[in-house]
Design a protein around this motif. Structure first.
Motif, PDB file in Angstrom:
ATOM      1  N   LEU A  84       0.909  -1.281   0.056  1.00 13.72           N
ATOM      2  CA  LEU A  84      -0.144  -0.009  -0.029  1.00 13.72           C
ATOM      3  C   LEU A  84       0.879   1.098  -0.018  1.00 13.72           C
ATOM      4  CD1 LEU A  84      -2.857  -1.096   2.668  1.00 13.72           C
ATOM      5  CD2 LEU A  84      -2.945  -0.641  -0.036  1.00 13.72           C
ATOM      6  N   LYS A  85       2.017   1.146   0.747  1.00 12.73           N
ATOM      7  CA  LYS A  85       2.989   2.537   0.610  1.00 12.73           C
ATOM      8  C   LYS A  85       3.484   2.683  -0.474  1.00 12.73           C
ATOM      9  CE  LYS A  85       7.320   3.881   2.594  1.00 12.73           C
ATOM     10  NZ  LYS A  85       8.449   3.349   3.446  1.00 12.73           N
ATOM     11  N   ALA A  86       3.974   1.617  -1.264  1.00  8.81           N
ATOM     12  CA  ALA A  86       4.236   1.675  -2.677  1.00  8.81           C
ATOM     13  C   ALA A  86       3.313   2.199  -3.515  1.00  8.81           C
ATOM     14  CB  ALA A  86       4.694   0.413  -3.046  1.00  8.81           C
ATOM     15  N   ARG A  87       2.170   1.868  -3.604  1.00 14.68           N
ATOM     16  CA  ARG A  87       1.191   2.260  -4.505  1.00 14.68           C
ATOM     17  C   ARG A  87       0.901   3.441  -4.403  1.00 14.68           C
ATOM     18  NH1 ARG A  87       0.328  -3.114  -3.492  1.00 14.68           N
ATOM     19  NH2 ARG A  87       0.598  -4.510  -5.156  1.00 14.68           N
ATOM     20  N   GLN A  88       0.624   3.921  -2.808  1.00 20.62           N
ATOM     21  CA  GLN A  88       0.287   5.668  -2.456  1.00 20.62           C
ATOM     22  C   GLN A  88       1.229   6.280  -3.063  1.00 20.62           C
ATOM     23  OE1 GLN A  88       0.641   6.640   1.609  1.00 20.62           O
ATOM     24  NE2 GLN A  88      -1.405   7.207   1.536  1.00 20.62           N
ATOM     25  N   ASN A 279      11.480  -0.988 -11.096  1.00 16.70           N
ATOM     26  CA  ASN A 279      10.038  -0.732 -11.500  1.00 16.70           C
ATOM     27  C   ASN A 279       9.663   0.150 -10.579  1.00 16.70           C
ATOM     28  OD1 ASN A 279       9.288  -2.557  -9.151  1.00 16.70           O
ATOM     29  ND2 ASN A 279       9.190  -4.045 -10.571  1.00 16.70           N
ATOM     30  N   ALA A 280       8.368   0.569 -10.621  1.00 15.14           N
ATOM     31  CA  ALA A 280       7.595   1.429  -9.985  1.00 15.14           C
ATOM     32  C   ALA A 280       7.541   1.084  -8.419  1.00 15.14           C
ATOM     33  CB  ALA A 280       5.975   1.785 -10.325  1.00 15.14           C
ATOM     34  N   ASP A 281       7.368  -0.310  -8.110  1.00 16.86           N
ATOM     35  CA  ASP A 281       7.231  -0.570  -6.732  1.00 16.86           C
ATOM     36  C   ASP A 281       8.384  -0.382  -6.128  1.00 16.86           C
ATOM     37  OD1 ASP A 281       4.668  -1.450  -6.442  1.00 16.86           O
ATOM     38  OD2 ASP A 281       4.624  -3.131  -7.442  1.00 16.86           O
ATOM     39  N   THR A 291      23.231   2.524  -9.006  1.00 19.66           N
ATOM     40  CA  THR A 291      24.224   2.669 -10.080  1.00 19.66           C
ATOM     41  C   THR A 291      24.663   1.437 -10.524  1.00 19.66           C
ATOM     42  OG1 THR A 291      26.012   2.518  -8.276  1.00 19.66           O
ATOM     43  CG2 THR A 291      25.385   4.913  -8.802  1.00 19.66           C
ATOM     44  N   ASN A 292      25.129   0.498  -9.710  1.00 23.16           N
ATOM     45  CA  ASN A 292      25.435  -0.955 -10.386  1.00 23.16           C
ATOM     46  C   ASN A 292      25.067  -1.867  -9.567  1.00 23.16           C
ATOM     47  OD1 ASN A 292      27.536  -0.813  -8.298  1.00 23.16           O
ATOM     48  ND2 ASN A 292      28.811  -2.095  -9.668  1.00 23.16           N
ATOM     49  N   SER A 293      24.184  -1.777  -8.402  1.00 20.05           N
ATOM     50  CA  SER A 293      23.580  -2.596  -7.529  1.00 20.05           C
ATOM     51  C   SER A 293      22.195  -2.223  -6.976  1.00 20.05           C
ATOM     52  CB  SER A 293      24.768  -2.643  -6.356  1.00 20.05           C
ATOM     53  OG  SER A 293      24.309  -3.503  -5.222  1.00 20.05           O
ATOM     54  N   LEU A 294      21.418  -3.210  -7.078  1.00 21.33           N
ATOM     55  CA  LEU A 294      20.166  -3.138  -6.539  1.00 21.33           C
ATOM     56  C   LEU A 294      19.916  -4.512  -5.402  1.00 21.33           C
ATOM     57  CD1 LEU A 294      17.201  -1.826  -6.371  1.00 21.33           C
ATOM     58  CD2 LEU A 294      16.726  -3.408  -8.251  1.00 21.33           C
ATOM     59  N   THR A 295      19.373  -4.233  -4.371  1.00 22.65           N
ATOM     60  CA  THR A 295      19.064  -5.116  -3.365  1.00 22.65           C
ATOM     61  C   THR A 295      17.700  -5.240  -3.170  1.00 22.65           C
ATOM     62  OG1 THR A 295      21.241  -5.311  -2.520  1.00 22.65           O
ATOM     63  CG2 THR A 295      19.510  -6.330  -1.172  1.00 22.65           C
ATOM     64  N   LYS A 296      16.731  -6.229  -3.420  1.00 26.78           N
ATOM     65  CA  LYS A 296      15.465  -6.299  -2.948  1.00 26.78           C
ATOM     66  C   LYS A 296      15.113  -7.211  -1.873  1.00 26.78           C
ATOM     67  CE  LYS A 296      14.191  -6.037  -7.979  1.00 26.78           C
ATOM     68  NZ  LYS A 296      13.774  -6.608  -9.068  1.00 26.78           N
ATOM     69  N   GLU A 297      14.460  -6.571  -0.812  1.00 31.64           N
ATOM     70  CA  GLU A 297      14.136  -7.376   0.341  1.00 31.64           C
ATOM     71  C   GLU A 297      12.670  -7.981   0.148  1.00 31.64           C
ATOM     72  OE1 GLU A 297      13.759  -6.824   5.027  1.00 31.64           O
ATOM     73  OE2 GLU A 297      14.935  -5.324   3.832  1.00 31.64           O
ATOM     74  N   ARG A 298      12.346  -9.150   0.542  1.00 34.93           N
ATOM     75  CA  ARG A 298      11.005  -9.750   0.499  1.00 34.93           C
ATOM     76  C   ARG A 298      10.634 -10.303   1.788  1.00 34.93           C
ATOM     77  NH1 ARG A 298      12.910 -10.601  -4.931  1.00 34.93           N
ATOM     78  NH2 ARG A 298      11.348  -9.409  -6.457  1.00 34.93           N
ATOM     79  N   VAL A 299       9.466 -10.245   2.185  1.00 34.70           N
ATOM     80  CA  VAL A 299       9.089 -11.176   3.435  1.00 34.70           C
ATOM     81  C   VAL A 299       8.021 -12.280   2.637  1.00 34.70           C
ATOM     82  CG1 VAL A 299       7.246 -11.271   5.373  1.00 34.70           C
ATOM     83  CG2 VAL A 299       9.114  -9.649   5.196  1.00 34.70           C
ATOM     84  N   GLY A 327       6.441 -10.870  -0.859  1.00 42.62           N
ATOM     85  CA  GLY A 327       5.996  -9.584  -0.960  1.00 42.62           C
ATOM     86  C   GLY A 327       7.180  -8.704  -0.857  1.00 42.62           C
ATOM     87  N   LEU A 328       7.532  -7.918  -1.823  1.00 43.28           N
ATOM     88  CA  LEU A 328       8.490  -6.825  -1.696  1.00 43.28           C
ATOM     89  C   LEU A 328       8.417  -5.882  -0.353  1.00 43.28           C
ATOM     90  CD1 LEU A 328      11.011  -5.672  -2.980  1.00 43.28           C
ATOM     91  CD2 LEU A 328       9.623  -4.166  -4.109  1.00 43.28           C
ATOM     92  N   VAL A 329       9.127  -5.575   0.525  1.00 46.86           N
ATOM     93  CA  VAL A 329       8.903  -4.713   1.706  1.00 46.86           C
ATOM     94  C   VAL A 329      10.127  -3.775   1.707  1.00 46.86           C
ATOM     95  CG1 VAL A 329       7.954  -6.444   3.137  1.00 46.86           C
ATOM     96  CG2 VAL A 329      10.423  -6.156   3.285  1.00 46.86           C
ATOM     97  N   ALA A 330      11.155  -3.835   1.073  1.00 49.25           N
ATOM     98  CA  ALA A 330      12.301  -2.727   0.829  1.00 49.25           C
ATOM     99  C   ALA A 330      13.056  -2.956  -0.228  1.00 49.25           C
ATOM    100  CB  ALA A 330      12.878  -2.865   2.151  1.00 49.25           C
ATOM    101  N   ALA A 331      13.823  -1.982  -0.731  1.00 42.21           N
ATOM    102  CA  ALA A 331      14.962  -2.190  -1.572  1.00 42.21           C
ATOM    103  C   ALA A 331      16.120  -1.201  -1.386  1.00 42.21           C
ATOM    104  CB  ALA A 331      14.316  -1.885  -3.098  1.00 42.21           C
ATOM    105  N   LYS A 332      17.180  -1.571  -1.971  1.00 42.15           N
ATOM    106  CA  LYS A 332      18.559  -0.704  -1.737  1.00 42.15           C
ATOM    107  C   LYS A 332      19.242  -0.378  -2.749  1.00 42.15           C
ATOM    108  CE  LYS A 332      22.569   0.076   1.435  1.00 42.15           C
ATOM    109  NZ  LYS A 332      23.248  -0.416   2.413  1.00 42.15           N
ATOM    110  N   GLY A 333      19.556   0.932  -3.404  1.00 44.21           N
ATOM    111  CA  GLY A 333      20.300   0.913  -4.403  1.00 44.21           C
ATOM    112  C   GLY A 333      21.599   1.642  -3.996  1.00 44.21           C
ATOM    113  N   GLU A 334      22.528   1.127  -4.641  1.00 39.64           N
ATOM    114  CA  GLU A 334      23.990   1.355  -4.638  1.00 39.64           C
ATOM    115  C   GLU A 334      24.847   1.643  -5.886  1.00 39.64           C
ATOM    116  OE1 GLU A 334      25.815  -0.951  -0.689  1.00 39.64           O
ATOM    117  OE2 GLU A 334      24.620  -2.472  -2.010  1.00 39.64           O
TER     118      GLU A 334
END
Length: 334
Positions: A84-88, A279-281, A291-299, A327-334
Motif C-alpha cells: 500500500l505504501k508503494a502504490r500510494q 520498476n515503480a514498486d 548505480t550498479n547494484s540493487l538489493t530487493k528485500e522480500r518477506v 511480497g517486496l518490503v524494501a529495496a536498496k540502491g548502490e
C-alpha cells in the motif's frame, strides 16, 4: 471434511498481497489465565473476518496503509503495508481499478489453548476464482489477538485448492488442537521450519522438503539464471520472532498444517555501463540510488503440511509446501 460449522454465508472483503509468537510451552499467561479455552467464539471469529476485510477494502481503495494498519500483523501485515505504501507513492489518488474482494462460505477452525495470545483459522471462498473449476481455491486466513482488550489481526494468508485443506483433529466440542512450537512429534518442529527452509534454499540441506516450485524448482531457477553483464546473489534468513512466529494445527493424518515466515534478499550487480532495472514498486520502497547494484528485500509466508514422525518413519515423509506468499518490503540502491 469435519470442521467447526460456519455461520453461514458471510460476505466481506480481503487483502491480496501475513503469526503469532508462541512460547516454547505454547501458551502465554496473562492475568493468571491458565484455563484452556477456545481461541474465539464463532461470533467473534465472524466479526474479526468482517472487520479485517472491511478495513482492507478501504485501504486498497484509497491506497492508504493507515486504514488497515490496526487489522494486520506478521508477514501478511508486512506485505500488505509495504504494498500500500508503494502504490500510494505513485497513485496518490487511490486505486481506480478497486474491486472489493468478497469472502463467503466461511468456516472457522478454532484451537483451544491457555492464556494469550489466542488465534483461529478462517477457511473461506473468495470471489477471485472460478467456483467448481480447476482454478477453484480456498483462502485460509489466520487471526491473532494478543490480549483481552486487543483487536483481532490477520497474520497469515494462503491460497490453496479445496483438496489441500485437510481434516483437522477436533475434540468432542469441535475445537482444534494447536501444535506446540517445539513439538517433537513432527518430522520438523514448527519452531524450526523457517531455519530449515532458509538453510535448504541456501545449501540444499536439510533435505526435508518435498520437490516443488517453492523448494527444488526455486533453487534450480536461482542456479540457472543468467544475463550478460549481471550477477545475482541470494540471501535467505529465518523470520521467527515476535508476530512472525509459526502457527500450526493438528491434522487427522497424524501431521500438522503449519504457517511460518521467512525473509529473502536478491542482489543484482552489473558490469560497468549497465544498471539494474527499477520498476515503480521498487522505486517507491527504495533507499539509496542505483548505480550498479540493487538489493530487493522480500518477506514471505509459507503454508506447509508437516508429517508426523510415526507416519513418516521409513516412508521418506517430507514437508510439502502448499502455498507461498512473498511480497517486496524494501529495496536498496548502490
Amino acid at each position: 471434511m469435519t470442521r467447526v460449522p460456519g455461520v453461514g454465508r458471510l460476505t466481506a472483503a480481503l487483502a491480496t498481497a501475513t503469526v503469532l509468537c508462541l512460547t516454547a510451552s505454547g501458551c502465554v499467561t496473562v492475568h493468571g489465565e491458565l484455563e484452556v479455552l477456545p481461541g474465539a467464539t464463532e461470533a467473534e471469529a465472524a466479526q474479526a473476518l468482517k472487520d479485517f476485510t472491511d478495513a482492507y477494502n478501504a485501504a486498497d481503495k484509497a491506497y492508504d496503509p493507515a486504514l488497515d494498519a490496526d487489522r494486520v500483523t506478521g508477514s501478511l501485515g508486512a506485505i500488505n503495508q509495504a504494498g500500500l505504501k508503494a502504490r500510494q507513492t505513485y497513485s496518490p489518488d487511490g486505486n481506480k481499478a478497486h474491486k472489493p474482494l468478497e469472502l463467503t462460505d466461511a468456516t472457522y477452525i478454532i484451537p483451544k489453548k491457555a492464556g494469550w495470545p489466542r488465534w483461529f483459522l478462517a477457511d473461506t471462498d473468495s470471489n477471485r476464482d472460478e467456483d467448481g473449476g480447476k482454478l477453484d481455491n480456498r483462502w485460509l486466513v489466520t487471526f491473532v489477538r494478543s490480549g483481552p482488550d486487543a483487536l483481532w489481526k490477520a497474520s497469515y494468508l494462503a491460497v490453496v485448492p479445496p483438496s489441500q485443506v485437510p481434516e483437522f483433529t477436533l475434540d468432542k466440542d469441535g475445537l482444534a488442537t494447536p501444535v506446540e512450537p517445539r513439538s517433537k512429534e513432527l518430522v520438523v518442529s514448527p519452531a524450526d521450519l523457517s531455519t530449515a527452509y532458509t538453510e535448504y534454499l541456501q545449501k540444499g540441506t536439510p533435505d526435508v522438503f518435498a520437490p516443488g516450485t517453492a523448494t527444488s524448482a526455486w533453487r534450480d531457477t536461482r542456479r540457472t539464471t543468467r544475463r550478460a553483464g549481471f550477477s545475482y546473489q541470494y540471501v535467505d534468513q529465518p523470520l521467527t520472532g515476535g508476530t512472525f512466529g509459526p502457527l500450526g494445527l493438528r491434522t487427522e493424518d497424524g501431521g500438522a498444517l503449519v504457517f511460518f515466515s521467512s525473509k529473502h534478499f536478491e542482489r543484482q550487480v552489473t558490469a560497468q555501463g549497465l544498471k539494474p532495472e527499477v520498476n515503480a514498486d521498487v522505486k517507491a520502497l527504495m533507499t539509496g540510488e542505483v548505480t550498479n547494484s540493487l538489493t530487493k528485500e522480500r518477506v514471505s509466508s509459507q503454508l506447509v503440511h508437516v508429517p508426523g514422525r510415526e507416519q513418516a518413519s521409513g516412508s521418506g515423509g517430507r514437508v510439502r509446501v502448499l502455498n507461498r506468499l512473498p511480497g517486496l518490503v524494501a529495496a536498496k540502491g548502490e
